[in-house]
Structure formats: C-alpha cells, structure tokens
Write a protein that holds these residues in place. Structure first.
Motif, mmCIF file in Angstrom:
data_model
loop_
_atom_site.group_PDB
_atom_site.id
_atom_site.type_symbol
_atom_site.label_atom_id
_atom_site.label_comp_id
_atom_site.label_asym_id
_atom_site.label_seq_id
_atom_site.Cartn_x
_atom_site.Cartn_y
_atom_site.Cartn_z
ATOM 1 N N LEU A 10 0.860 -1.177 0.000
ATOM 2 C CA LEU A 10 0.000 0.000 0.000
ATOM 3 C C LEU A 10 0.896 1.225 0.000
ATOM 4 O O LEU A 10 1.682 1.426 0.925
ATOM 5 C CB LEU A 10 -0.903 -0.015 1.243
ATOM 6 C CG LEU A 10 -1.781 1.191 1.490
ATOM 7 C CD1 LEU A 10 -2.749 1.421 0.344
ATOM 8 C CD2 LEU A 10 -2.535 1.022 2.787
ATOM 9 N N LEU A 11 0.802 2.022 -1.067
ATOM 10 C CA LEU A 11 1.668 3.185 -1.233
ATOM 11 C C LEU A 11 0.844 4.459 -1.280
ATOM 12 O O LEU A 11 -0.303 4.457 -1.727
ATOM 13 C CB LEU A 11 2.455 3.088 -2.543
ATOM 14 C CG LEU A 11 3.334 1.879 -2.747
ATOM 15 C CD1 LEU A 11 3.851 1.860 -4.171
ATOM 16 C CD2 LEU A 11 4.468 1.896 -1.768
ATOM 17 N N LYS A 56 -2.740 -3.015 -8.781
ATOM 18 C CA LYS A 56 -4.099 -3.508 -8.598
ATOM 19 C C LYS A 56 -5.107 -2.381 -8.439
ATOM 20 O O LYS A 56 -6.273 -2.527 -8.790
ATOM 21 C CB LYS A 56 -4.180 -4.425 -7.366
ATOM 22 C CG LYS A 56 -3.555 -5.757 -7.579
ATOM 23 C CD LYS A 56 -4.123 -6.402 -8.800
ATOM 24 C CE LYS A 56 -4.414 -7.847 -8.635
ATOM 25 N NZ LYS A 56 -5.014 -8.415 -9.813
ATOM 26 N N TYR A 57 -4.671 -1.254 -7.881
ATOM 27 C CA TYR A 57 -5.593 -0.157 -7.607
ATOM 28 C C TYR A 57 -4.812 1.139 -7.604
ATOM 29 O O TYR A 57 -3.704 1.204 -7.068
ATOM 30 C CB TYR A 57 -6.257 -0.383 -6.242
ATOM 31 C CG TYR A 57 -7.123 0.750 -5.759
ATOM 32 C CD1 TYR A 57 -8.391 0.957 -6.279
ATOM 33 C CD2 TYR A 57 -6.677 1.621 -4.773
ATOM 34 C CE1 TYR A 57 -9.186 1.996 -5.827
ATOM 35 C CE2 TYR A 57 -7.463 2.649 -4.314
ATOM 36 C CZ TYR A 57 -8.720 2.839 -4.848
ATOM 37 O OH TYR A 57 -9.498 3.860 -4.406
ATOM 38 N N LEU A 61 -7.164 10.649 -7.089
ATOM 39 C CA LEU A 61 -7.586 11.767 -6.239
ATOM 40 C C LEU A 61 -6.849 11.785 -4.914
ATOM 41 O O LEU A 61 -6.473 12.836 -4.410
ATOM 42 C CB LEU A 61 -9.093 11.711 -5.993
ATOM 43 C CG LEU A 61 -9.963 11.891 -7.234
ATOM 44 C CD1 LEU A 61 -11.421 11.639 -6.900
ATOM 45 C CD2 LEU A 61 -9.772 13.271 -7.818
ATOM 46 N N THR A 62 -6.626 10.603 -4.341
ATOM 47 C CA THR A 62 -5.964 10.528 -3.042
ATOM 48 C C THR A 62 -4.499 10.128 -3.149
ATOM 49 O O THR A 62 -3.755 10.277 -2.190
ATOM 50 C CB THR A 62 -6.675 9.514 -2.126
ATOM 51 O OG1 THR A 62 -6.648 8.228 -2.750
ATOM 52 C CG2 THR A 62 -8.098 9.929 -1.846
ATOM 53 N N GLY A 63 -4.083 9.597 -4.295
ATOM 54 C CA GLY A 63 -2.708 9.166 -4.469
ATOM 55 C C GLY A 63 -2.409 7.837 -3.813
ATOM 56 O O GLY A 63 -1.267 7.546 -3.481
ATOM 57 N N ILE A 64 -3.414 6.992 -3.643
ATOM 58 C CA ILE A 64 -3.238 5.673 -3.033
ATOM 59 C C ILE A 64 -3.052 4.632 -4.134
ATOM 60 O O ILE A 64 -3.787 4.611 -5.119
ATOM 61 C CB ILE A 64 -4.455 5.312 -2.149
ATOM 62 C CG1 ILE A 64 -4.599 6.292 -1.000
ATOM 63 C CG2 ILE A 64 -4.372 3.886 -1.658
ATOM 64 C CD1 ILE A 64 -3.454 6.264 -0.002
ATOM 65 N N VAL A 65 -2.061 3.756 -3.948
ATOM 66 C CA VAL A 65 -1.733 2.723 -4.929
ATOM 67 C C VAL A 65 -1.578 1.387 -4.209
ATOM 68 O O VAL A 65 -0.953 1.317 -3.149
ATOM 69 C CB VAL A 65 -0.406 3.054 -5.654
ATOM 70 C CG1 VAL A 65 -0.041 1.956 -6.637
ATOM 71 C CG2 VAL A 65 -0.488 4.395 -6.344
ATOM 72 N N PHE A 66 -2.166 0.327 -4.784
ATOM 73 C CA PHE A 66 -1.939 -1.044 -4.334
ATOM 74 C C PHE A 66 -1.091 -1.734 -5.392
ATOM 75 O O PHE A 66 -1.472 -1.790 -6.556
ATOM 76 C CB PHE A 66 -3.250 -1.834 -4.203
ATOM 77 C CG PHE A 66 -4.078 -1.491 -3.013
ATOM 78 C CD1 PHE A 66 -3.568 -1.567 -1.740
ATOM 79 C CD2 PHE A 66 -5.402 -1.102 -3.167
ATOM 80 C CE1 PHE A 66 -4.345 -1.264 -0.646
ATOM 81 C CE2 PHE A 66 -6.181 -0.805 -2.080
ATOM 82 C CZ PHE A 66 -5.650 -0.879 -0.812
#
Length: 176
Positions: A10-11, A56-57, A61-66
């Motif tokens: 989770l980045l 995966k994701y 908008l939030t800058g969240i990466v899986f």
C-alpha cells in the motif's frame, strides 16, 4: 498444484501540487517502479519483480496505490521505492516520492489498514480546524462521500426501474 504467494504494498504518492495527481495512471506507476528496481538491483531484480508485479488499484484523487508482486521479491521492490523521484505520464514528469504505508498478504488487510490510516489522519486534521464551522464542513464533506440512506434508496429505485425496462424489452422480443 503449488500456489504462488503474493504480497500487496500500500503506497501513498506524495506530490507538491495535488492537481498533478490527476495525471497519474497505473501504467506510469508500474513503469516507474519497474525502472527503479532495475536501476537499483539490475537485471536480476527487474526480472524477479516483473514476473507477476501489477498495479491492482490506483486512486488519482488521493494518491493511493496497491501493488501486487511475488512474495519472494518484496524486499527488492520495497528497497527501491525511495529512489523514485518522479513519474513520467502523458509526456510530463511529475516530481513525487512514494511513501510505503503497509505491506500485507491480501488486499483486504491493506484495505483495513487504509481505513484505520484515514481515520487517524482525520483525527489529526479535525483539531487543527480554526472554528466549529470548519469542523462541520469537514464532517459534511465526509458524509457526502459516503452512501447515505436516501442515496441508497434512490440507487435501488434506479436499479428496479432498469430491471423493469429489461423485462419489458425481453417480452417484446418474445412476441416477435
């Protein structure tokens, strides 16, 4: 059959200009991570990480990466993340750095951690609000993001009306 185990990372993508996050796409993040691993760990690291690595994701908008990748190479990937200083997408370089929030065995554990993380961030932000109006605006913004009962009923009505249209369409086909 042998099951190959994966890890999920989770980045959080941190940029100085939040509007530049909207330019991100999953392929650009994948290329940046793969290039960083190849630069730091050479051909061996690039080959190991590119076997089953995927984004995966991505929430622009939030800058969240899986990220999903094989369990055997998560330390190689994790150690290369600090060397990512920009992501090239749509012909533009976005200066950024990737903050590793969590390493999990399933997407579900990463999602649970993300909910806890956002809750902690919210509790950090609310005390910094200057007055009660600002706190109320933040609370209303959060409520507008979630699916309220009225919105849920409206979406259910739309779903029922769509089903009715499909049934009437299929009845017309049977008559022909």
């Amino acid at each position: 059959m042998v099951r190959v185990k994966s890890r999920y990372l989770l980045l959080e993508v941190n940029v100085t200009d939040r509007s530049r996050l909207l330019l991100l796409d999953d392929r650009a993040v994948f290329r940046a991570v793969k290039a960083a691993v190849a630069r730091i760990h050479g051909d061996y690291g690039a080959a190991l990480c590119s076997i089953r690595m995927s984004v995966k994701y991505l929430n622009a908008l939030t800058g969240i990466v899986f990220l999903r990748f094989p369990k055997m190479c998560y330390k190689l990937l994790w150690s290369a993340l600090p060397f990512i200083t920009c992501i090239e997408t749509q012909g533009q370089n976005i200066p950024c750095f990737l903050n590793c929030l969590h390493v999990g065995g399933t997407i579900r554990t990463c999602q649970k951690f993300l909910i806890r993380y956002h809750t902690q961030q919210l509790h950090r932000i609310l005390p910094t609000c200057k007055d009660e109006e600002e706190k109320q605006e933040v609370r209303e913004a959060l409520l507008n993001c979630s699916l309220t009962r009225q919105n849920k009923e409206a979406s259910e009505e739309e779903y029922v009306s769509d089903e009715d249209e499909e049934e009437s369409f299929s009845e017309e086909e049977e008559e022909e």
